[in-house]
Scaffold this motif. Sequence first.
Motif, short mmCIF file in Angstrom:
data_model
loop_
_atom_site.label_atom_id
_atom_site.label_comp_id
_atom_site.label_asym_id
_atom_site.label_seq_id
_atom_site.Cartn_x
_atom_site.Cartn_y
_atom_site.Cartn_z
N VAL A 199 0.86 -1.18 0.00
CA VAL A 199 0.00 0.00 0.00
C VAL A 199 0.90 1.23 0.00
O VAL A 199 1.82 1.33 0.80
N VAL A 200 0.64 2.16 -0.89
CA VAL A 200 1.40 3.40 -0.93
C VAL A 200 0.65 4.43 -0.09
O VAL A 200 -0.31 5.06 -0.55
N LEU A 201 1.05 4.56 1.17
CA LEU A 201 0.40 5.50 2.09
C LEU A 201 1.43 5.92 3.13
O LEU A 201 1.84 5.12 3.97
N ALA A 202 1.85 7.16 3.07
CA ALA A 202 2.81 7.68 4.04
C ALA A 202 2.09 8.04 5.33
O ALA A 202 1.08 8.76 5.30
N LEU A 203 2.58 7.52 6.44
CA LEU A 203 2.00 7.80 7.75
C LEU A 203 2.99 8.57 8.60
O LEU A 203 4.19 8.27 8.58
N ALA A 207 -3.53 -0.47 8.52
CA ALA A 207 -2.83 -1.70 8.90
C ALA A 207 -1.91 -2.18 7.80
O ALA A 207 -0.77 -2.59 8.05
N ASN A 208 -2.38 -2.15 6.55
CA ASN A 208 -1.57 -2.63 5.43
C ASN A 208 -0.41 -1.70 5.11
O ASN A 208 0.53 -2.10 4.42
N ALA A 209 -0.47 -0.45 5.59
CA ALA A 209 0.60 0.51 5.32
C ALA A 209 1.64 0.57 6.42
O ALA A 209 2.67 1.23 6.28
N LEU A 210 1.40 -0.11 7.55
CA LEU A 210 2.29 0.03 8.70
C LEU A 210 3.70 -0.49 8.43
O LEU A 210 4.69 0.13 8.80
N GLU A 211 3.80 -1.64 7.78
CA GLU A 211 5.11 -2.28 7.61
C GLU A 211 6.08 -1.40 6.83
O GLU A 211 7.27 -1.38 7.12
N GLN A 212 5.59 -0.65 5.86
CA GLN A 212 6.47 0.19 5.05
C GLN A 212 6.82 1.50 5.75
O GLN A 212 7.77 2.17 5.37
N ASN A 213 6.06 1.86 6.79
CA ASN A 213 6.30 3.12 7.50
C ASN A 213 7.08 2.96 8.79
O ASN A 213 7.61 3.94 9.32
N LEU A 214 7.16 1.74 9.32
CA LEU A 214 7.82 1.50 10.60
C LEU A 214 9.10 0.71 10.42
O LEU A 214 9.26 -0.04 9.45
#
Length: 286
Positions: free
Chosen positions: A76-80, A109-116
């Motif tokens: 998911v491309v979503l910057a948090l 939830a699907n964007a967490l792994e790429q942001n953390l």
Amino acid sequence: MDVIASHIAVEQKIPIRLQEYGVGIFEVCPTKSALKKALKKQLILVNGRIATTTTYIAGGERIELKATERKHKRQVVLALKVLYEDAYLAVVEKPAGIIVSGNRFLTVANALEQNLQKSDVLDAVVPKPVHRLDYPTTGVLLVGKTSSAIIQLNQLFENRQIQKVYYAVAIGKMDTKGRAEAPINGKASVSDYQVEQTLVSERFGYLNLVKLYPKTGRRHQLRKHLASIGNPILGDADYGKPGLVLTGKGLYLHAYSLQFVHPVTQAVLLVKSELPKKFMKLFPMF
């Protein structure tokens, strides 16, 4: 796959099966059942070779645990915005118009792994939200990064040991402070509120910047409670008064802060998310 833990076997008078010896030597395999699952997935090596349920341990062997191989999935491309993070948990800022989790592809939830950052703790898992915010609500969202942290954080919520503060813009004349206690779905529910600022509005009569302290955690609690006392939240299409629903600006409800004792370090954490710009446009002096 990477080795994430190792153990040198203690000498045995009589060789013993690994499925008996290995229970508890790794934190993620505390039971016989968990150990068998790891063996079945070929995650355990003995002296560099894949172990099975028929492997015996005599003593001196190097027993190693490999990380689970994750299947490749579309990201998911979503910057948090990350407000706080360590190896065990994180607090991120949830944007409006995105669901926290569910069957949709585009979720927080699907964007967490790429942001953390990836946790190096033994029981690290794919980051997971431990509570929910409504689709239109913004603000602080607590995330677990290890299986034990997720369990402990859920317990803190269940025991009401996490203090939550929200801000909302509510319509109509209000008392300076008060409490809403209307049951929700037949369950006791309590929300305290305090009016921080009020302005006169030609369309809405009064608009109030309200600080909210939910004492329970029912679905749509704050939205229902403010509507129940005659002061629905600005932009609430579900619980607003006919003719007084502002459209195109979203819901004026923001999860402002979380305070709790860190389940691992025991430090008291207070994490805040500043009010969105749309709040500040109405109340620029706050």
